[in-house]
Design a protein around this motif. Structure first.
Motif, PDB file in Angstrom:
ATOM      1  N   ARG A 292      15.381 -35.534  33.504  1.00  0.00           N
ATOM      2  CA  ARG A 292      16.433 -36.006  32.587  1.00  0.00           C
ATOM      3  C   ARG A 292      15.898 -36.427  31.226  1.00  0.00           C
ATOM      4  NH1 ARG A 292      18.871 -40.219  35.301  1.00  0.00           N
ATOM      5  NH2 ARG A 292      17.705 -41.758  34.127  1.00  0.00           N
ATOM      6  N   GLU A 293      14.782 -37.169  31.221  1.00  0.00           N
ATOM      7  CA  GLU A 293      14.275 -37.668  29.935  1.00  0.00           C
ATOM      8  C   GLU A 293      13.878 -36.509  29.020  1.00  0.00           C
ATOM      9  OE1 GLU A 293      12.057 -41.480  28.272  1.00  0.00           O
ATOM     10  OE2 GLU A 293      11.028 -40.615  29.980  1.00  0.00           O
ATOM     11  N   LYS A 294      13.160 -35.555  29.573  1.00  0.00           N
ATOM     12  CA  LYS A 294      12.718 -34.384  28.796  1.00  0.00           C
ATOM     13  C   LYS A 294      13.932 -33.607  28.279  1.00  0.00           C
ATOM     14  CE  LYS A 294       9.279 -30.752  29.337  1.00  0.00           C
ATOM     15  NZ  LYS A 294       8.522 -29.980  30.324  1.00  0.00           N
ATOM     16  N   PHE A 295      14.917 -33.422  29.159  1.00  0.00           N
ATOM     17  CA  PHE A 295      16.114 -32.659  28.800  1.00  0.00           C
ATOM     18  C   PHE A 295      16.902 -33.348  27.679  1.00  0.00           C
ATOM     19  CE2 PHE A 295      20.754 -32.481  29.453  1.00  0.00           C
ATOM     20  CZ  PHE A 295      20.978 -31.168  29.053  1.00  0.00           C
ATOM     21  N   VAL A 296      17.198 -34.644  27.865  1.00  0.00           N
ATOM     22  CA  VAL A 296      18.040 -35.355  26.883  1.00  0.00           C
ATOM     23  C   VAL A 296      17.356 -35.419  25.516  1.00  0.00           C
ATOM     24  CG1 VAL A 296      19.082 -37.583  26.280  1.00  0.00           C
ATOM     25  CG2 VAL A 296      19.353 -36.689  28.596  1.00  0.00           C
ATOM     26  N   PHE A 297      16.077 -35.790  25.517  1.00  0.00           N
ATOM     27  CA  PHE A 297      15.387 -35.881  24.225  1.00  0.00           C
ATOM     28  C   PHE A 297      15.208 -34.507  23.588  1.00  0.00           C
ATOM     29  CE2 PHE A 297      14.718 -40.224  25.490  1.00  0.00           C
ATOM     30  CZ  PHE A 297      14.735 -40.896  24.280  1.00  0.00           C
ATOM     31  N   GLY A 298      15.012 -33.491  24.419  1.00  0.00           N
ATOM     32  CA  GLY A 298      14.926 -32.113  23.905  1.00  0.00           C
ATOM     33  C   GLY A 298      16.220 -31.688  23.228  1.00  0.00           C
ATOM     34  N   GLU A 299      17.343 -31.981  23.901  1.00  0.00           N
ATOM     35  CA  GLU A 299      18.662 -31.630  23.340  1.00  0.00           C
ATOM     36  C   GLU A 299      18.936 -32.410  22.046  1.00  0.00           C
ATOM     37  OE1 GLU A 299      21.322 -29.343  24.386  1.00  0.00           O
ATOM     38  OE2 GLU A 299      19.445 -28.564  25.186  1.00  0.00           O
ATOM     39  N   CYS A 300      18.579 -33.703  22.047  1.00  0.00           N
ATOM     40  CA  CYS A 300      18.805 -34.523  20.846  1.00  0.00           C
ATOM     41  C   CYS A 300      18.010 -33.980  19.658  1.00  0.00           C
ATOM     42  CB  CYS A 300      18.418 -35.984  21.109  1.00  0.00           C
ATOM     43  SG  CYS A 300      19.603 -36.857  22.169  1.00  0.00           S
ATOM     44  N   LYS A 301      16.755 -33.609  19.907  1.00  0.00           N
ATOM     45  CA  LYS A 301      15.921 -33.060  18.823  1.00  0.00           C
ATOM     46  C   LYS A 301      16.497 -31.746  18.302  1.00  0.00           C
ATOM     47  CE  LYS A 301      11.628 -35.335  20.256  1.00  0.00           C
ATOM     48  NZ  LYS A 301      10.502 -35.266  21.187  1.00  0.00           N
ATOM     49  N   LYS A 302      17.030 -30.937  19.216  1.00  0.00           N
ATOM     50  CA  LYS A 302      17.652 -29.653  18.825  1.00  0.00           C
ATOM     51  C   LYS A 302      18.847 -29.889  17.897  1.00  0.00           C
ATOM     52  CE  LYS A 302      17.425 -27.084  22.683  1.00  0.00           C
ATOM     53  NZ  LYS A 302      18.027 -26.425  23.853  1.00  0.00           N
ATOM     54  N   ILE A 303      19.675 -30.878  18.259  1.00  0.00           N
ATOM     55  CA  ILE A 303      20.859 -31.196  17.439  1.00  0.00           C
ATOM     56  C   ILE A 303      20.423 -31.624  16.039  1.00  0.00           C
ATOM     57  CG2 ILE A 303      22.771 -32.849  17.156  1.00  0.00           C
ATOM     58  CD1 ILE A 303      23.064 -32.816  20.249  1.00  0.00           C
ATOM     59  N   ILE A 304      19.397 -32.473  15.976  1.00  0.00           N
ATOM     60  CA  ILE A 304      18.913 -32.963  14.668  1.00  0.00           C
ATOM     61  C   ILE A 304      18.353 -31.787  13.851  1.00  0.00           C
ATOM     62  CG2 ILE A 304      17.190 -34.451  13.543  1.00  0.00           C
ATOM     63  CD1 ILE A 304      17.500 -36.344  16.033  1.00  0.00           C
ATOM     64  N   GLU A 310      26.974 -28.127  18.004  1.00  0.00           N
ATOM     65  CA  GLU A 310      27.575 -26.906  18.562  1.00  0.00           C
ATOM     66  C   GLU A 310      26.665 -26.349  19.646  1.00  0.00           C
ATOM     67  OE1 GLU A 310      30.424 -24.731  18.020  1.00  0.00           O
ATOM     68  OE2 GLU A 310      31.094 -26.724  17.393  1.00  0.00           O
ATOM     69  N   GLY A 311      27.240 -26.047  20.790  1.00  0.00           N
ATOM     70  CA  GLY A 311      26.457 -25.394  21.846  1.00  0.00           C
ATOM     71  C   GLY A 311      25.464 -26.296  22.564  1.00  0.00           C
ATOM     72  N   THR A 312      25.527 -27.593  22.314  1.00  0.00           N
ATOM     73  CA  THR A 312      24.581 -28.482  23.016  1.00  0.00           C
ATOM     74  C   THR A 312      24.888 -28.535  24.511  1.00  0.00           C
ATOM     75  OG1 THR A 312      23.655 -30.708  23.171  1.00  0.00           O
ATOM     76  CG2 THR A 312      25.979 -30.573  22.611  1.00  0.00           C
ATOM     77  N   GLU A 313      23.849 -28.717  25.297  1.00  0.00           N
ATOM     78  CA  GLU A 313      24.038 -28.845  26.745  1.00  0.00           C
ATOM     79  C   GLU A 313      24.174 -30.305  27.184  1.00  0.00           C
ATOM     80  OE1 GLU A 313      21.544 -26.421  29.334  1.00  0.00           O
ATOM     81  OE2 GLU A 313      21.192 -25.072  27.636  1.00  0.00           O
TER      82      GLU A 313
END
Length: 441
Positions: A292-304, A310-313
């Motif tokens: 979870r930690e890797k996934f959430v922080f990965g997604e947050c960095k992608k959004i930034i 758009e298209g976030t998981e």
């Protein structure tokens, strides 16, 4: 119509984006004016906040958003604090889990020595947030779902007796969702439950539908064969360790087949089994950090990086909609029936009146009114008295900075085999928690 201001304490948590998405999903029920994130780890919070800011701009531009490490900014002019803090983060959770396992004792986030160590870290953090809230927004309410909820609740009862804090846990809610799925109901809200216990330590003894039909026999039959594993796989957890826990409920239920147990009881009834099946080099904390930690922080960095959500998981933590129900109950006096952790005060007739118990309450603008659940059976009462004593000793140890009382708490825990093992674990835990615990003497 009034729009509410909310501070999420623990802004850098992996749960924060899901909570914000859930709040957006329920804006018709709880209109929001502003959301503030507060954390004492600026760097970690900045990643989550950066993503949440973009997300809010795109989906609810009318909401004011702010992230801060300044308590005055965070807690001024708000209606609710939603708190899910983790003092010491996952690095300390890993130690909570691995140190007891060295001694053949269960290593778990909220149960046994790990839960006690975590409680000693959490008490100060939660009290600090209560104090900030009462200083800057004395009319606000704190909805606390920081763990270990039982120890935190006892600390606020003893040390902040007049604070406007409600302690709630999502575990019974999650289990009730599985029950609804087992019965083919669309929602747990179609059931009315009677439940008693402590946090992560309780039993359902009456479950009915809105027409008053008894649903318990069908559920008992299912749980005796399958635990809380459901045919609808979408209801099961993404992590196998959790699904093993749901399945193990069938072995827990055998001890009192007339009731349905909270899943965490497995750590107390079958601690030898849990130790034997634990990997002392790779515990649940490692699973969460890699998952979870890797996934959430990965997604947050992608959004930034993309400057769009758009298209976030990142997904809605629909499971957490109970937080909106609780806020609504306070804001609109809805008299919602919810399981909360409250001072017993006669809800369980043959139990310590000062114990923080988990029971159904009617929640309105003045807080919770616990419902009377009657007398509890000797088996549960004995277990609960032992566990309440552990929780009270931990809070007294924190407050009095007493090594002796913390040693007593560990010795009394059902998961620890002897006073000598308790002492060895305590000394190791003390060593790694110097930065977080009061200095014990």
């Amino acid at each position: 119509m009034k729009r509410f201001s909310i501070t999420i304490a623990g802004g850098g948590s992996t749960f924060t984006p899901g909570i914000i998405l859930m709040l957006l999903e329920h804006m018709d029920k709880l209109p929001i004016d502003q959301i503030k994130l507060y954390d004492n780890d600026e760097e970690r919070q900045a990643i989550v906040a950066g993503a949440c800011e973009i997300l809010l701009k795109e989906r609810a531009p009318e909401i004011t958003f702010e992230a801060t490490t300044d308590p005055e900014i965070a807690f001024t002019g708000i209606d609710f604090v939603m708190a899910h803090i983790r003092v010491g983060k996952y690095a300390m959770r890993e130690k909570d889990e691995k140190i007891p396992l060295k001694y053949g004792v269960i290593g778990q986030e909220t149960c046994g020595p790990g839960g006690i160590a975590y409680g000693m870290r959490s008490i100060g953090g939660v009290l600090e947030i209560v104090d900030y809230m009462e200083k800057y927004s004395p009319k606000a309410w704190m909805l606390n779902y920081s763990n270990p909820a039982a120890i935190v609740a006892e600390a606020t009862r003893l040390l902040r007796p007049n604070s406007k804090i409600l302690n709630i846990c999502d575990m019974p809610i999650g289990i009730e969702e599985l029950m609804a799925s087992i019965l083919g109901l669309s929602s747990r809200k179609e059931m009315e439950v009677k439940y008693y216990g402590l946090n992560h330590f309780g039993w359902w003894f009456d479950i009915r539908d809105k027409q008053g039909n008894d649903l318990l026999p069908a559920l008992r039959k299912h749980v005796s064969k399958h635990g809380y594993v459901t045919a609808d796989k979408s209801k099961q957890h993404a992590d196998q360790s959790w699904n093993n826990t749901f399945a193990k409920a069938k072995d827990v239920q055998v001890l009192d087949p007339m009731t349905l147990p909270n899943t965490y009881l497995k750590y107390y009834f079958y601690s030898d089994y849990e130790v034997a099946h634990a990997d002392p080099t790779y515990t649940r904390a490692n699973e969460v950090m890699a998952g979870r930690e890797k996934f959430v922080f990965g997604e947050c960095k992608k959004i930034i990086e993309n400057q769009t959500a758009e298209g976030t998981e990142l997904h809605i933590d629909e499971h957490a909609s109970y937080i909106v129900d609780l806020a609504r109950a306070i804001a609109y006096n809805t008299k919602e029936r919810m399981l909360l952790i409250v001072e017993n005060n006669g809800s369980l007739l043959n139990f310590d009146s000062t114990a923080m118990v988990e029971v159904p309450c009617i929640v309105g603008s003045n807080g919770p009114e616990p419902l009377v659940m009657g007398e509890i059976p000797r088996f549960q009462k004995g277990l609960m008295e032992q566990q309440v004593a552990v929780e009270k000793l931990v809070v007294e140890a924190w407050h009095e900075q007493s090594y002796q009382k913390l040693w007593q708490a560990l010795t009394l825990s059902k998961t620890v085999p002897s006073a000598s093992v308790a002492k060895a674990i305590l000394d190791d835990l003390m060593e790694v928690n110097q930065e977080f615990w009061p200095k014990l003497h």
